[in-house]
Motif scaffolding. Structure first.
Motif, PDB file in Angstrom:
ATOM      1  N   UNK A 177      -0.632  -4.595  41.959  1.00 11.55           N
ATOM      2  CA  UNK A 177      -0.527  -3.249  42.539  1.00 11.55           C
ATOM      3  C   UNK A 177      -0.841  -2.086  41.608  1.00 11.55           C
ATOM      4  N   UNK A 178      -0.741  -2.233  40.293  1.00 11.44           N
ATOM      5  CA  UNK A 178      -0.905  -1.080  39.413  1.00 11.44           C
ATOM      6  C   UNK A 178      -2.323  -0.974  38.863  1.00 11.44           C
ATOM      7  N   UNK A 179      -2.825   0.241  38.856  1.00  6.11           N
ATOM      8  CA  UNK A 179      -4.161   0.511  38.312  1.00  6.11           C
ATOM      9  C   UNK A 179      -4.201   0.164  36.824  1.00  6.11           C
ATOM     10  N   UNK A 180      -5.246  -0.556  36.446  1.00  3.15           N
ATOM     11  CA  UNK A 180      -5.399  -0.969  35.061  1.00  3.15           C
ATOM     12  C   UNK A 180      -4.784  -2.318  34.760  1.00  3.15           C
ATOM     13  N   UNK A 181      -3.953  -2.825  35.672  1.00  2.00           N
ATOM     14  CA  UNK A 181      -3.262  -4.105  35.439  1.00  2.00           C
ATOM     15  C   UNK A 181      -3.864  -5.251  36.253  1.00  2.00           C
ATOM     16  N   UNK A 182      -5.017  -5.023  36.868  1.00  2.00           N
ATOM     17  CA  UNK A 182      -5.603  -6.023  37.772  1.00  2.00           C
ATOM     18  C   UNK A 182      -5.844  -7.366  37.088  1.00  2.00           C
ATOM     19  N   UNK A 183      -6.204  -7.365  35.827  1.00  3.70           N
ATOM     20  CA  UNK A 183      -6.490  -8.606  35.101  1.00  3.70           C
ATOM     21  C   UNK A 183      -5.407  -8.934  34.068  1.00  3.70           C
ATOM     22  N   UNK A 184      -4.247  -8.345  34.234  1.00  6.17           N
ATOM     23  CA  UNK A 184      -3.174  -8.520  33.252  1.00  6.17           C
ATOM     24  C   UNK A 184      -2.448  -9.842  33.443  1.00  6.17           C
ATOM     25  N   UNK A 185      -1.755 -10.251  32.378  1.00  5.78           N
ATOM     26  CA  UNK A 185      -0.956 -11.468  32.432  1.00  5.78           C
ATOM     27  C   UNK A 185       0.210 -11.338  31.461  1.00  5.78           C
ATOM     28  N   UNK A 186       1.289 -12.023  31.770  1.00  5.99           N
ATOM     29  CA  UNK A 186       2.474 -12.008  30.913  1.00  5.99           C
ATOM     30  C   UNK A 186       2.187 -12.859  29.679  1.00  5.99           C
ATOM     31  N   UNK A 187       2.247 -12.227  28.499  1.00  2.82           N
ATOM     32  CA  UNK A 187       1.884 -12.984  27.298  1.00  2.82           C
ATOM     33  C   UNK A 187       3.039 -13.186  26.328  1.00  2.82           C
ATOM     34  N   UNK A 188       4.172 -12.508  26.541  1.00  4.45           N
ATOM     35  CA  UNK A 188       5.303 -12.708  25.631  1.00  4.45           C
ATOM     36  C   UNK A 188       6.566 -12.174  26.279  1.00  4.45           C
ATOM     37  N   UNK A 189       7.685 -12.848  25.984  1.00  5.84           N
ATOM     38  CA  UNK A 189       9.014 -12.375  26.392  1.00  5.84           C
ATOM     39  C   UNK A 189       9.890 -12.308  25.160  1.00  5.84           C
ATOM     40  N   UNK A 190      10.979 -11.580  25.290  1.00  8.74           N
ATOM     41  CA  UNK A 190      11.934 -11.503  24.196  1.00  8.74           C
ATOM     42  C   UNK A 190      12.480 -12.888  23.860  1.00  8.74           C
ATOM     43  N   UNK A 191      12.837 -13.081  22.582  1.00 11.53           N
ATOM     44  CA  UNK A 191      13.468 -14.328  22.152  1.00 11.53           C
ATOM     45  C   UNK A 191      14.781 -14.539  22.893  1.00 11.53           C
ATOM     46  N   UNK A 192      15.450 -13.436  23.175  1.00 17.91           N
ATOM     47  CA  UNK A 192      16.684 -13.486  23.960  1.00 17.91           C
ATOM     48  C   UNK A 192      16.769 -12.207  24.776  1.00 17.91           C
ATOM     49  N   UNK A 193      17.616 -12.197  25.793  1.00 20.94           N
ATOM     50  CA  UNK A 193      17.799 -10.960  26.545  1.00 20.94           C
ATOM     51  C   UNK A 193      18.272  -9.861  25.607  1.00 20.94           C
ATOM     52  N   UNK A 194      17.826  -8.650  25.883  1.00 16.07           N
ATOM     53  CA  UNK A 194      18.283  -7.507  25.106  1.00 16.07           C
ATOM     54  C   UNK A 194      19.712  -7.159  25.506  1.00 16.07           C
ATOM     55  N   UNK A 195      20.578  -7.063  24.516  1.00 16.95           N
ATOM     56  CA  UNK A 195      21.998  -6.778  24.765  1.00 16.95           C
ATOM     57  C   UNK A 195      22.256  -5.311  24.479  1.00 16.95           C
ATOM     58  N   UNK A 196      22.718  -4.593  25.471  1.00 18.37           N
ATOM     59  CA  UNK A 196      22.970  -3.159  25.301  1.00 18.37           C
ATOM     60  C   UNK A 196      24.388  -2.874  24.824  1.00 18.37           C
ATOM     61  N   UNK A 197      25.331  -3.657  25.267  1.00 22.78           N
ATOM     62  CA  UNK A 197      26.730  -3.349  24.952  1.00 22.78           C
ATOM     63  C   UNK A 197      27.576  -4.600  25.146  1.00 22.78           C
ATOM     64  N   UNK A 198      28.485  -4.820  24.212  1.00 24.32           N
ATOM     65  CA  UNK A 198      29.487  -5.860  24.397  1.00 24.32           C
ATOM     66  C   UNK A 198      30.847  -5.339  23.935  1.00 24.32           C
ATOM     67  N   UNK A 199      31.126  -5.518  22.645  1.00 19.58           N
ATOM     68  CA  UNK A 199      32.451  -5.194  22.101  1.00 19.58           C
ATOM     69  C   UNK A 199      32.332  -4.059  21.082  1.00 19.58           C
ATOM     70  N   UNK A 200      33.255  -3.101  21.141  1.00 17.96           N
ATOM     71  CA  UNK A 200      33.318  -2.024  20.150  1.00 17.96           C
ATOM     72  C   UNK A 200      34.573  -2.192  19.309  1.00 17.96           C
ATOM     73  N   UNK A 201      34.495  -1.814  18.038  1.00 18.48           N
ATOM     74  CA  UNK A 201      35.706  -1.800  17.235  1.00 18.48           C
ATOM     75  C   UNK A 201      36.580  -0.624  17.673  1.00 18.48           C
TER      76      UNK A 201
END
Length: 447
Positions: free
Chosen positions: A297-321
């Motif tokens: 659907x997006x212009x410029x992405x017609x021939x695109x492909x997924x070439x990499x993902x994060x090693x792990x999910x990005x963690x935004x927040x868990x425990x604070x001191x």
């Protein structure tokens, strides 16, 4: 009776300062302490440094520039010191793109491989011993609440690192929890959901930018397409407001668009092993689905492909001191300054929860983060660095980003060195005095 055993020997390693966690804060802490003549051990669970910026593929150095209602005037840098030193080293290696629009401010996209190599170069200091593929399993103490180092799991076997001062740069306040010291998890246990960031290759980036503009926060037309696709049932795209960044590589976009929640509708908490596993699986599914949608659907992405993902999910927040001071939500929006402020930030409160992330801007100003946010309210021989600082739920959504984590590490590296050299408890260090030390080290905290 089943008894847990490990027959391998358990040697001891001695140092002045041990740091658990090799993200931006851990690397900066190690370098600052080593430059002060400290013998440092840095422990990282991956085979490379970078934390959320690299393993989590967050991919950008956020928090460098002021926000403005008129960003057309260009980026205004607000953070210096080790942050500036590391970003310049990244840039010199070809691993940092020029500033790009991010709503009312700017950010810079980095190459995660170059980030790793740049960190390796900084950590080559003879005063630093880096231990990769190691996980802290226990804190060491002689009774009471004085921490004397950590016990690690390594492939060689268990290893005790005995230190005069220990720094928790784990991002999750793991050592604080192991020591039984006070901590807080999110908003009454509810945390900001993790995300799976991925990279899309084969993009006609000029055509993409010509259609959607130079702001990496995608325009309403893209959000409307996502909503319509969901309604039609042709795609499963749980988040409509998304971020797409051109990178240092030709034909590539960095994609921050997934919204990972549990099958039961909860915001998943990576402190829970079941949630962490569910997040990884769901994140990969969503990344593939968004990549399919972009190609269709997006212009410029017609021939695109997924070439990499994060090693792990990005963690935004868990425990604070729970620290001797706590950064409040109101401090950010008011641009609060502190006599003991050891880092400054222009970054907005950025809550990635719900279908539309919430962003609250601080314009043409910065707020400061005080030293006491990294000093546990109880416990000795221990400091925190990075996103597990003492902060309220929404304040974490601003204070966690990469530029500030570098700044925290620079400050805590100096504080840890002062504590060891002068035989002081970290809580005895005056934040205003530490601020003076940081300004002499290029932090430019007074603007």
């Amino acid at each position: 009776m089943i008894i847990a055993t490990d027959a391998r020997t358990q040697p001891d390693l001695y140092c002045d300062i041990v740091i658990v966690g090799g993200g931006a804060a851990g690397v900066a802490t190690a370098v600052a302490a080593a430059r002060n003549g400290m013998k440092v051990v840095l422990v990282e669970r991956h085979g490379f440094c970078g934390g959320g910026a690299v393993a989590g593929h967050s991919g950008t150095v956020c928090g460098l520039y002021e926000a403005s209602d008129d960003p057309s005037s260009g980026p205004v840098q607000a953070v210096f010191g080790f942050t500036d030193e590391f970003t310049k080293a990244l840039e010199a290696r070809g691993g940092l793109a020029d500033p790009v629009r991010y709503g009312k401010t700017f950010t810079r996209v980095h190459d995660p491989i170059v980030w790793r190599e740049t960190a390796d170069a900084f950590l080559a200091d003879s005063n630093i011993t880096t231990i990769y593929h190691a996980v802290a399993t226990r804190v060491l103490n002689e009774g009471g609440e004085r921490i004397e180092g950590v016990e690690l799991w390594t492939k060689q076997g268990p290893l005790r690192v005995r230190a005069k001062l220990t720094v928790d740069a784990s991002g999750d306040a793991d050592l604080i929890a192991m020591a039984g010291l006070p901590n807080t998890i999110g908003d009454n246990g509810r945390v900001q959901n993790p995300t799976m960031i991925f990279r899309l290759m084969g993009v006609d980036v000029p055509a993409f930018l010509a259609t959607y503009g130079d702001d990496t926060i995608m325009p309403p037309s893209v959000s409307e397409k996502i909503v319509a696709a969901n309604k039609a049932g042709t795609y499963c795209l749980p988040r409509a407001k998304i971020w797409l960044f051109p990178t240092t590589r030709p034909g590539e976009l960095l994609c921050n668009c997934t919204r990972i929640i549990g099958a039961d509708g909860r915001e998943l908490n990576p402190l829970n092993w079941r949630d962490f596993a569910e997040a990884e699986i769901e994140g990969r599914k969503q990344a593939r689905e968004y990549a399919r949608f972009f190609a269709d659907t997006l212009t410029g992405c017609e021939n695109s492909f997924l070439n990499d993902m994060a090693v792990q999910v990005g963690v935004r927040q868990t425990r604070q001191i729970d620290g001797v001071q706590t950064l409040r939500n109101a401090d950010i929006l008011a641009g609060q300054k502190f006599s003991g402020g050891i880092a400054r930030s222009p970054w907005p409160i950025e809550l990635h929860s719900g279908e539309r992330p919430k962003v609250e801007w601080l314009l043409n100003d910065v707020y400061e983060i005080p030293y006491g946010c990294f000093v546990p309210e109880r416990g000795e021989g221990l400091l925190a660095a990075g996103r597990c600082l003492s902060a309220e739920h929404e304040a974490v959504a601003s204070a966690r980003v990469t530029a500030q984590c570098f700044s925290y590490g620079q400050a805590i590296g100096h504080a840890a060195s002062i504590a060891v050299r002068e035989n002081l408890a970290p809580r005895e260090i005056n934040g205003a005095d530490l601020r003076d030390v940081l300004n002499r080290d290029g932090a430019r905290l007074n603007g």
